[in-house]
Enzyme design. Structure first.
Site, PDB file in Angstrom:
ATOM      1  N   ASP A  34     -11.487 -11.942  12.255  1.00 50.73           N
ATOM      2  CA  ASP A  34     -10.681 -11.255  11.234  1.00 50.73           C
ATOM      3  C   ASP A  34      -9.218 -11.714  11.245  1.00 50.73           C
ATOM      4  O   ASP A  34      -8.614 -11.910  10.191  1.00 50.73           O
ATOM      5  CB  ASP A  34     -10.724  -9.735  11.449  1.00 50.73           C
ATOM      6  N   TYR A  37      -8.824 -14.905   9.375  1.00 51.70           N
ATOM      7  CA  TYR A  37      -8.882 -14.661   7.931  1.00 51.70           C
ATOM      8  C   TYR A  37      -7.553 -14.047   7.463  1.00 51.70           C
ATOM      9  O   TYR A  37      -6.962 -14.490   6.468  1.00 51.70           O
ATOM     10  CB  TYR A  37     -10.049 -13.709   7.620  1.00 51.70           C
ATOM     11  N   LYS A 115      -8.584   3.506  11.489  1.00 48.89           N
ATOM     12  CA  LYS A 115      -9.255   2.632  10.523  1.00 48.89           C
ATOM     13  C   LYS A 115     -10.594   2.213  11.134  1.00 48.89           C
ATOM     14  O   LYS A 115     -10.646   1.353  12.014  1.00 48.89           O
ATOM     15  CB  LYS A 115      -8.376   1.425  10.194  1.00 48.89           C
TER      16      LYS A 115
HETATM   17  P1  NAD Z   1      -9.593  -3.529   4.741  1.00 49.22           P
HETATM   18  O1  NAD Z   1     -10.862  -3.516   5.543  1.00 49.22           O
HETATM   19  O2  NAD Z   1      -8.414  -4.100   5.408  1.00 49.22           O
HETATM   20  O3  NAD Z   1      -9.254  -2.034   4.229  1.00 49.22           O
HETATM   21  C1  NAD Z   1      -9.982  -1.302   3.308  1.00 49.22           C
HETATM   22  C2  NAD Z   1     -11.135  -0.570   3.911  1.00 49.22           C
HETATM   23  O4  NAD Z   1     -10.755   0.227   5.015  1.00 49.22           O
HETATM   24  C3  NAD Z   1     -11.731   0.411   2.916  1.00 49.22           C
HETATM   25  O5  NAD Z   1     -12.760  -0.184   2.187  1.00 49.22           O
HETATM   26  C4  NAD Z   1     -12.204   1.551   3.790  1.00 49.22           C
HETATM   27  O6  NAD Z   1     -13.574   1.747   3.732  1.00 49.22           O
HETATM   28  C5  NAD Z   1     -11.771   1.189   5.188  1.00 49.22           C
HETATM   29  N1  NAD Z   1     -11.309   2.346   5.973  1.00 49.22           N
HETATM   30  C6  NAD Z   1     -11.665   2.586   7.268  1.00 49.22           C
HETATM   31  N2  NAD Z   1     -11.119   3.717   7.702  1.00 49.22           N
HETATM   32  C7  NAD Z   1     -10.402   4.240   6.670  1.00 49.22           C
HETATM   33  C8  NAD Z   1      -9.628   5.410   6.515  1.00 49.22           C
HETATM   34  N3  NAD Z   1      -9.449   6.284   7.506  1.00 49.22           N
HETATM   35  N4  NAD Z   1      -9.035   5.620   5.331  1.00 49.22           N
HETATM   36  C9  NAD Z   1      -9.178   4.756   4.302  1.00 49.22           C
HETATM   37  N5  NAD Z   1      -9.913   3.609   4.379  1.00 49.22           N
HETATM   38  C10 NAD Z   1     -10.515   3.359   5.563  1.00 49.22           C
HETATM   39  O7  NAD Z   1      -9.731  -4.253   3.415  1.00 49.22           O
HETATM   40  P2  NAD Z   1     -10.951  -5.016   2.849  1.00 49.22           P
HETATM   41  O8  NAD Z   1     -10.514  -5.553   1.561  1.00 49.22           O
HETATM   42  O9  NAD Z   1     -12.157  -4.164   2.914  1.00 49.22           O
HETATM   43  O10 NAD Z   1     -11.199  -6.181   3.869  1.00 49.22           O
HETATM   44  C11 NAD Z   1     -10.231  -7.066   4.247  1.00 49.22           C
HETATM   45  C12 NAD Z   1     -10.392  -7.280   5.710  1.00 49.22           C
HETATM   46  O11 NAD Z   1     -11.729  -7.687   6.000  1.00 49.22           O
HETATM   47  C13 NAD Z   1      -9.485  -8.383   6.173  1.00 49.22           C
HETATM   48  O12 NAD Z   1      -8.247  -7.888   6.568  1.00 49.22           O
HETATM   49  C14 NAD Z   1     -10.286  -9.022   7.282  1.00 49.22           C
HETATM   50  O13 NAD Z   1      -9.883  -8.469   8.507  1.00 49.22           O
HETATM   51  C15 NAD Z   1     -11.712  -8.666   6.970  1.00 49.22           C
HETATM   52  N6  NAD Z   1     -12.389  -9.883   6.489  1.00 49.22           N
HETATM   53  C16 NAD Z   1     -12.773 -10.745   7.438  1.00 49.22           C
HETATM   54  C17 NAD Z   1     -13.388 -11.941   7.079  1.00 49.22           C
HETATM   55  C18 NAD Z   1     -13.822 -12.883   8.168  1.00 49.22           C
HETATM   56  O14 NAD Z   1     -14.214 -14.003   7.850  1.00 49.22           O
HETATM   57  N7  NAD Z   1     -13.787 -12.462   9.424  1.00 49.22           N
HETATM   58  C19 NAD Z   1     -13.612 -12.233   5.729  1.00 49.22           C
HETATM   59  C20 NAD Z   1     -13.200 -11.323   4.766  1.00 49.22           C
HETATM   60  C21 NAD Z   1     -12.575 -10.152   5.166  1.00 49.22           C
END
Ligand code: NAD
Length: 327
Positions: A34, A37, A115
């Protein structure tokens, strides 16, 4: 010359990030850690800030999640399921506070929540009965995973009320279930899951609901799609209302009255993280008061009134794949 190079870099970043996002969101098979990314994403955001005229409407910075997979019926969300902006240090949190202060006069309360590192879900209740469950998908259209979510014990099938409502939360696999699952998969000669997040996402997005039951998934709910219907005016009160209705919310939460207090909370849970029974990847900080939230508003992708502080990379994470970082 610099401009040309920046343009090339933007194209490279878009293409690499799209590839990583597809593997992560649609195939539940991440090709990178992560933080790797996040670093590439951050570089793209900075370049797009430098050249706003080049921000394409389909840029990865302007869209949520991934496409929905074909095995499931599609569900159009009544209310979009958004992403969250990220913060990586105290300066980022202070900048968030400054932006809020430009809009809100008077003190701002922040609701700090863990989170949870799982899969975003949306669950509908009709007259207090669980009727539909969906993934976030691309934020507008998700996958119908009703049968699978009905197997998640911590999601009530009937509420202590006859409310018709839609709740949002995160479905996750406890660390102990993840270890057990991977041990069994190794014995069976099957590929192991990279981490509990992928195990949870992979479990929920497969077609046999009986398998989901065996996977011991759990869920924390953190919002109602229409919170005012709960008769409350703040995020903290909404969480208390979800508790009273019989939902499982995360009890590790705190209202903070300054960014310094938020920072202390962040530090506290960065230390406690390994002791928790589930994975967290940061702290979500939300402006507590709904009226304040409305004044602060949204981007195309995320609420401006909330931010996710992402913890730095953990030392002992599973290495997913060796990748070339010179794109
Ligand atoms: P995010 O995961 O950074 O944040 C949004 C998500 O957080 C929401 O969908 C929600 O379900 C969750 N969440 C968990 N607890 C919560 C709470 N208490 N209140 C509100 N929301 C909560 O954003 P995203 O767009 O879902 O994903 C992006 C992240 O995913 C990136 O920062 C990266 O770390 C990861 N990612 C990793 C790869 C990889 O190749 N490893 C690829 C794509 C994305």
């Amino acid at each position: 010359m610099e401009k040309e190079q920046d343009k090339l870099r933007i194209d490279e970043l878009q293409s690499r990030l799209s590839q990583l996002a597809k593997a992560y969101y649609e195939e539940d098979q991440p090709l990178a850690e992560d933080h790797e990314y996040d670093a590439l994403y951050h570089e793209l955001v900075q370049l797009e800030e430098k050249y706003p005229e080049w921000v394409a409407s389909d840029s990865i910075t302007q869209r949520v999640g991934g496409d929905v997979s074909t095995g499931f019926t599609k569900i159009t969300h009544d209310y979009p399921m958004l992403s969250l902006g990220n913060a990586f240090n105290l300066e980022d949190l202070k900048a968030f506070e400054e932006r809020n202060k430009k809009i809100i006069t008077g003190p701002i309360e922040y609701m700090c929540e863990l989170k949870i590192d799982g899969l975003a879900i949306s669950v509908k209740y009709d007259n207090g009965k669980f009727v539909q469950g969906a993934t976030r998908g691309d934020g507008k259209v998700g996958e119908d995973i009703t049968g699978n979510l009905k197997m998640v014990q911590s999601l009530p099938k009937t509420l202590d009320s006859s409310l018709t409502m839609e709740v949002r939360g995160e479905c996750y696999m406890p660390k102990s279930s993840f270890v057990k699952l991977n041990e069994q998969r190794e014995l069976d000669g099957k590929e192991v899951f990279a981490n509990p997040r992928n195990a949870a996402a992979g479990s929920l997005r497969q077609l046999d609901s009986k398998v989901v039951k065996e996977r011991e998934l759990s869920a924390f709910l953190y919002a109602s799609a229409t919170p005012k219907e709960l008769g409350v005016t703040s995020q903290s009160a909404a969480l208390d209302a979800l508790d009273s209705l019989g939902f499982s919310t995360n009890q590790e939460r705190k209202i903070c009255y300054s960014i310094e207090e938020v920072w202390d909370y962040v530090q506290e849970f960065q230390e406690k993280r390994p002791t928790l029974g589930y994975e967290i990847d940061g702290i979500v900080i939300k402006v507590n008061n709904f009226e304040d939230q409305e004044k602060i508003g949204y981007t195309v992708k995320a609420p401006k009134w909330a931010i996710a502080y992402k913890f730095p990379a953990e030392e002992a994470e599973t290495v997913v794949e060796d990748i070339e970082w010179t794109l």
